[in-house]
Design a protein around this motif. Sequence first.
Motif, PDB file in Angstrom:
ATOM      1  N   ARG A 148       0.823  -1.207   0.000  1.00 58.03           N
ATOM      2  CA  ARG A 148       0.000   0.000   0.000  1.00 58.03           C
ATOM      3  C   ARG A 148       0.859   1.261   0.000  1.00 58.03           C
ATOM      4  O   ARG A 148       0.550   2.228  -0.686  1.00 58.03           O
ATOM      5  N   HIS A 149       1.965   1.244   0.780  1.00 62.13           N
ATOM      6  CA  HIS A 149       2.859   2.404   0.799  1.00 62.13           C
ATOM      7  C   HIS A 149       3.473   2.642  -0.573  1.00 62.13           C
ATOM      8  O   HIS A 149       3.543   3.778  -1.054  1.00 62.13           O
ATOM      9  N   LEU A 150       3.928   1.585  -1.216  1.00 56.97           N
ATOM     10  CA  LEU A 150       4.575   1.735  -2.517  1.00 56.97           C
ATOM     11  C   LEU A 150       3.581   2.160  -3.598  1.00 56.97           C
ATOM     12  O   LEU A 150       3.917   2.949  -4.484  1.00 56.97           O
ATOM     13  N   ARG A 151       2.348   1.670  -3.518  1.00 51.49           N
ATOM     14  CA  ARG A 151       1.325   2.090  -4.484  1.00 51.49           C
ATOM     15  C   ARG A 151       1.033   3.577  -4.319  1.00 51.49           C
ATOM     16  O   ARG A 151       0.932   4.315  -5.298  1.00 51.49           O
ATOM     17  N   TRP A 152       0.902   4.020  -3.064  1.00 48.39           N
ATOM     18  CA  TRP A 152       0.651   5.444  -2.803  1.00 48.39           C
ATOM     19  C   TRP A 152       1.828   6.294  -3.265  1.00 48.39           C
ATOM     20  O   TRP A 152       1.646   7.350  -3.850  1.00 48.39           O
ATOM     21  N   LEU A 153       3.056   5.820  -3.010  1.00 49.36           N
ATOM     22  CA  LEU A 153       4.245   6.546  -3.428  1.00 49.36           C
ATOM     23  C   LEU A 153       4.284   6.711  -4.945  1.00 49.36           C
ATOM     24  O   LEU A 153       4.642   7.766  -5.460  1.00 49.36           O
ATOM     25  N   GLY A 154       3.887   5.677  -5.677  1.00 50.89           N
ATOM     26  CA  GLY A 154       3.829   5.770  -7.136  1.00 50.89           C
ATOM     27  C   GLY A 154       2.874   6.849  -7.601  1.00 50.89           C
ATOM     28  O   GLY A 154       3.164   7.601  -8.532  1.00 50.89           O
ATOM     29  N   HIS A 155       1.722   6.963  -6.946  1.00 50.71           N
ATOM     30  CA  HIS A 155       0.764   8.018  -7.296  1.00 50.71           C
ATOM     31  C   HIS A 155       1.360   9.399  -7.051  1.00 50.71           C
ATOM     32  O   HIS A 155       1.215  10.307  -7.862  1.00 50.71           O
ATOM     33  N   VAL A 156       2.032   9.560  -5.903  1.00 46.72           N
ATOM     34  CA  VAL A 156       2.591  10.871  -5.558  1.00 46.72           C
ATOM     35  C   VAL A 156       3.721  11.247  -6.507  1.00 46.72           C
ATOM     36  O   VAL A 156       3.822  12.395  -6.940  1.00 46.72           O
ATOM     37  N   ILE A 157       4.555  10.305  -6.866  1.00 46.74           N
ATOM     38  CA  ILE A 157       5.678  10.592  -7.762  1.00 46.74           C
ATOM     39  C   ILE A 157       5.182  11.002  -9.145  1.00 46.74           C
ATOM     40  O   ILE A 157       5.788  11.855  -9.795  1.00 46.74           O
ATOM     41  N   ARG A 158       4.067  10.427  -9.592  1.00 47.59           N
ATOM     42  CA  ARG A 158       3.530  10.782 -10.911  1.00 47.59           C
ATOM     43  C   ARG A 158       2.771  12.108 -10.916  1.00 47.59           C
ATOM     44  O   ARG A 158       2.405  12.596 -11.981  1.00 47.59           O
ATOM     45  N   MET A 159       2.547  12.705  -9.740  1.00 50.07           N
ATOM     46  CA  MET A 159       1.836  13.991  -9.682  1.00 50.07           C
ATOM     47  C   MET A 159       2.712  15.105 -10.239  1.00 50.07           C
ATOM     48  O   MET A 159       3.931  15.028 -10.190  1.00 50.07           O
ATOM     49  N   PRO A 160       2.088  16.179 -10.736  1.00 46.21           N
ATOM     50  CA  PRO A 160       2.871  17.338 -11.164  1.00 46.21           C
ATOM     51  C   PRO A 160       3.559  18.008  -9.971  1.00 46.21           C
ATOM     52  O   PRO A 160       3.145  17.824  -8.827  1.00 46.21           O
ATOM     53  N   ASP A 161       4.593  18.781 -10.239  1.00 49.45           N
ATOM     54  CA  ASP A 161       5.392  19.389  -9.175  1.00 49.45           C
ATOM     55  C   ASP A 161       4.615  20.359  -8.305  1.00 49.45           C
ATOM     56  O   ASP A 161       4.978  20.579  -7.153  1.00 49.45           O
ATOM     57  N   HIS A 162       3.556  20.967  -8.793  1.00 53.52           N
ATOM     58  CA  HIS A 162       2.836  21.966  -8.006  1.00 53.52           C
ATOM     59  C   HIS A 162       1.867  21.341  -7.001  1.00 53.52           C
ATOM     60  O   HIS A 162       1.340  22.041  -6.145  1.00 53.52           O
ATOM     61  N   ARG A 163       1.635  20.024  -7.057  1.00 54.23           N
ATOM     62  CA  ARG A 163       0.701  19.378  -6.131  1.00 54.23           C
ATOM     63  C   ARG A 163       1.313  19.267  -4.745  1.00 54.23           C
ATOM     64  O   ARG A 163       2.495  18.976  -4.575  1.00 54.23           O
ATOM     65  N   LEU A 164       0.513  19.519  -3.719  1.00 54.72           N
ATOM     66  CA  LEU A 164       0.966  19.553  -2.332  1.00 54.72           C
ATOM     67  C   LEU A 164       1.560  18.222  -1.842  1.00 54.72           C
ATOM     68  O   LEU A 164       2.626  18.229  -1.208  1.00 54.72           O
ATOM     69  N   PRO A 165       0.951  17.059  -2.104  1.00 55.84           N
ATOM     70  CA  PRO A 165       1.562  15.811  -1.624  1.00 55.84           C
ATOM     71  C   PRO A 165       2.976  15.595  -2.170  1.00 55.84           C
ATOM     72  O   PRO A 165       3.864  15.149  -1.448  1.00 55.84           O
ATOM     73  N   ARG A 166       3.180  15.943  -3.429  1.00 56.63           N
ATOM     74  CA  ARG A 166       4.516  15.786  -4.014  1.00 56.63           C
ATOM     75  C   ARG A 166       5.508  16.769  -3.384  1.00 56.63           C
ATOM     76  O   ARG A 166       6.654  16.414  -3.112  1.00 56.63           O
ATOM     77  N   GLN A 167       5.083  18.000  -3.141  1.00 53.62           N
ATOM     78  CA  GLN A 167       5.959  18.979  -2.511  1.00 53.62           C
ATOM     79  C   GLN A 167       6.344  18.544  -1.097  1.00 53.62           C
ATOM     80  O   GLN A 167       7.494  18.679  -0.695  1.00 53.62           O
ATOM     81  N   ILE A 168       5.382  18.006  -0.350  1.00 54.22           N
ATOM     82  CA  ILE A 168       5.662  17.558   1.018  1.00 54.22           C
ATOM     83  C   ILE A 168       6.607  16.365   1.014  1.00 54.22           C
ATOM     84  O   ILE A 168       7.510  16.265   1.850  1.00 54.22           O
ATOM     85  N   LEU A 169       6.439  15.447   0.059  1.00 53.05           N
ATOM     86  CA  LEU A 169       7.302  14.268  -0.001  1.00 53.05           C
ATOM     87  C   LEU A 169       8.754  14.648  -0.239  1.00 53.05           C
ATOM     88  O   LEU A 169       9.662  14.070   0.345  1.00 53.05           O
TER      89      LEU A 169
END
Length: 194
Positions: A148-169
């Motif tokens: 589940r962690h790795l699946r969620w991480l894949g979603h966050v990594i594919r997000m654009p740079d301006h999205r908050l989850p990606r910036q926080i990561l």
Amino acid sequence: MKRLRFFVQPFVPPIEAPQFYINGDLMKIVNQFKYLGSTLTPICSLDMEIQTRINLASAAFGRLRTRVFLNNDHKNGTKTAVYLAVCISTLVYASETWTPCRRHIEMLENVHTRCLKRIFGISWEDRVTHEELYRRSNTTIEAMLAKRHLRWLGHVIRMPDHRLPRQILYERLSHGNSSAGGQKRDIRTTLKLF
């Protein structure tokens, strides 16, 4: 005779908590609250969340125990599929962003093991190892959490740079200092463990 030493801190006026109004009603300041089924606390401790998940999964297991899990008309494969779909999904709900310690994983594994023993009708006298139980059910809690962690991480990594989850990561401490002592575990540290 011992000398007593005192440290005098400079006076710092207390910071007033912000006040928010909704339709003229003042919102209360609380130490914990439920949001989308998860319990949130100011110190981000998982203890209460894990205990809540365990209680809900145990209640779901109890409701299905006589009709499904103790019913000899159903095969073990069917019982396991129902258990994974209902009880385990309740147990690990919203676990994608958890940063569990070893004791949290052990608490979840204990519940999982206890339920599997009841499903397969195994008592302590049978001397069946936990590895055998996990082989029969084809899963462990730790493996599910990692997936589940790795699946969620894949979603966050594919997000654009301006999205908050990606910036926080990908953020680092830009100003200020880290607190003294051990740092609280963050999602990056947790992912390195898996």
